[in-house]
Structure formats: structure tokens, C-alpha cells
Design a protein around this motif. Structure first.
Motif, mmCIF file in Angstrom:
data_model
loop_
_atom_site.group_PDB
_atom_site.id
_atom_site.type_symbol
_atom_site.label_atom_id
_atom_site.label_comp_id
_atom_site.label_asym_id
_atom_site.label_seq_id
_atom_site.Cartn_x
_atom_site.Cartn_y
_atom_site.Cartn_z
ATOM 1 N N UNK A 37 12.750 12.533 -15.584
ATOM 2 C CA UNK A 37 12.183 13.458 -16.562
ATOM 3 C C UNK A 37 12.140 14.886 -16.049
ATOM 4 N N UNK A 38 11.729 15.049 -14.805
ATOM 5 C CA UNK A 38 11.695 16.380 -14.213
ATOM 6 C C UNK A 38 13.079 17.005 -14.129
ATOM 7 N N UNK A 39 14.069 16.200 -13.737
ATOM 8 C CA UNK A 39 15.454 16.702 -13.692
ATOM 9 C C UNK A 39 15.934 17.092 -15.084
ATOM 10 N N UNK A 58 16.183 14.239 -23.209
ATOM 11 C CA UNK A 58 15.617 13.366 -24.233
ATOM 12 C C UNK A 58 14.582 12.432 -23.623
ATOM 13 N N UNK A 59 14.888 11.890 -22.443
ATOM 14 C CA UNK A 59 13.916 11.035 -21.753
ATOM 15 C C UNK A 59 12.640 11.817 -21.452
ATOM 16 N N UNK A 60 12.788 13.038 -20.984
ATOM 17 C CA UNK A 60 11.611 13.858 -20.694
ATOM 18 C C UNK A 60 10.789 14.107 -21.950
ATOM 19 N N UNK A 61 11.463 14.465 -23.049
ATOM 20 C CA UNK A 61 10.751 14.780 -24.281
ATOM 21 C C UNK A 61 10.023 13.567 -24.853
ATOM 22 N N UNK A 62 10.506 12.372 -24.591
ATOM 23 C CA UNK A 62 9.807 11.170 -25.042
ATOM 24 C C UNK A 62 8.759 10.699 -24.038
ATOM 25 N N UNK A 63 9.071 10.811 -22.751
ATOM 26 C CA UNK A 63 8.195 10.240 -21.727
ATOM 27 C C UNK A 63 6.975 11.105 -21.432
ATOM 28 N N UNK A 64 7.116 12.411 -21.396
ATOM 29 C CA UNK A 64 5.986 13.269 -21.015
ATOM 30 C C UNK A 64 4.794 13.111 -21.958
ATOM 31 N N UNK A 65 4.974 13.239 -23.279
ATOM 32 C CA UNK A 65 3.815 13.017 -24.156
ATOM 33 C C UNK A 65 3.362 11.554 -24.168
ATOM 34 N N UNK A 66 4.304 10.624 -23.998
ATOM 35 C CA UNK A 66 3.924 9.207 -24.002
ATOM 36 C C UNK A 66 3.013 8.876 -22.824
ATOM 37 N N UNK A 67 3.301 9.422 -21.665
ATOM 38 C CA UNK A 67 2.447 9.186 -20.500
ATOM 39 C C UNK A 67 1.067 9.793 -20.725
ATOM 40 N N UNK A 68 1.016 10.985 -21.268
ATOM 41 C CA UNK A 68 -0.266 11.640 -21.519
ATOM 42 C C UNK A 68 -1.093 10.867 -22.550
ATOM 43 N N UNK A 69 -0.457 10.434 -23.610
ATOM 44 C CA UNK A 69 -1.177 9.677 -24.641
ATOM 45 C C UNK A 69 -1.554 8.298 -24.115
ATOM 46 N N UNK A 70 -0.675 7.683 -23.336
ATOM 47 C CA UNK A 70 -0.999 6.385 -22.735
ATOM 48 C C UNK A 70 -2.206 6.471 -21.818
#
Length: 141
Positions: A37-39, A58-70
Motif C-alpha cells: 500500500x505504501x509503495x 488501487x490496493x492502497x485506496x481500498x486497504x487504508x480506509x478499510x484498516x481504519x474502519x476495521x
């Protein structure tokens, strides 16, 4: 009154086998996901022509908010938590895009920056809330 239980390990190390490698694999996968995600964010913000820029971003844009909401919905069952986090991630991305389009300030750099800021703010708020829930002695009541 508080009950304290002493956990005894089995002679064959079965308890260690159930917790050790699983925890190591989870940490390894979390680290790899963070790196990818950082890359993706760095490649996108730098304007690189790498073929990995699209999938990693795309992975970053999906994973960053998902981790925060999780992290915010920690009390849910695991499957419900994953579904809620992914749905919330899509909602955050759509709201950022809609807000930028409505104000005529659309840019892909701005979108990535906004999603990053929203995710970081949400993680920070979760962290502050959890720290505030603890008491000075560590007891809850």
C-alpha cells in the motif's frame, strides 16, 4: 473479585504451535500489505510509469480506509468486521471522489491525499478513544 488462571502448556508444545506461527504469519501479512500500500501511494504521488502503480495504488485506496474502519468496529464478529470495513472503504473513496467532483477540484493526487488524511484521522481518533477508555489503574470498575 478477579479470577486468575494459570495456563499450563502441554508437553508436546501444541499450545505454542497454535499461537506462534499463526501470529508470525499475521504480522508478516500485515507488514507486506503495508509495504504494498505504501509503495502504491508513493508510486502514484511520484507519477511513476511503473506497471505496478495501478494495482498497488488501487490496493492502497481500498486497504487504508478499510484498516481504519476495521479498527473502529473492533467489537463486531470477524466476518462482519471485514464486510463493514470493505464497504466503508468503498464509501470513503466514493465520498472523496464525489466531493472533489462537486467542488470542481478533481485531481488524482488530491484524491489519494484526501483518502490518506481521512484514514489517518480515523486511526488517530480510534487510538485516542481507546486511550481515553483506560483508567489510570487499569481497572474498569
Amino acid at each position: 473479585m478477579q479470577t486468575i488462571r494459570i495456563r499450563t502448556s502441554s508437553k508436546d508444545g501444541a499450545d505454542r504451535a497454535r499461537t506462534g506461527p499463526h501470529r508470525d504469519l499475521s504480522a508478516l501479512l500485515a507488514g507486506a500489505a503495508t509495504a504494498v500500500g505504501g509503495c502504491g501511494a508513493v508510486l502514484a504521488l511520484a507519477g511513476s510509469d511503473s506497471p505496478l502503480r495501478g494495482p498497488f495504488t488501487l490496493f492502497f485506496l481500498l486497504a487504508a480506509p478499510a484498516v481504519a474502519i476495521g479498527a473502529a468496529v473492533r467489537g463486531l464478529a470477524p466476518l462482519a468486521r471485514v464486510i463493514t470495513a470493505l464497504a466503508g472503504s468503498i464509501v470513503v473513496n466514493m465520498l472523496v471522489a464525489q466531493g472533489m467532483l462537486a467542488t470542481h477540484h478533481w485531481s488524482w493526487r488530491g484524491g489519494i491525499t484526501a483518502v490518506t488524511a481521512i484514514s489517518a484521522l480515523l486511526l488517530l481518533l480510534v487510538r485516542v478513544r481507546r486511550r481515553g477508555d483506560r483508567t489510570t489503574t487499569g481497572r474498569t470498575a
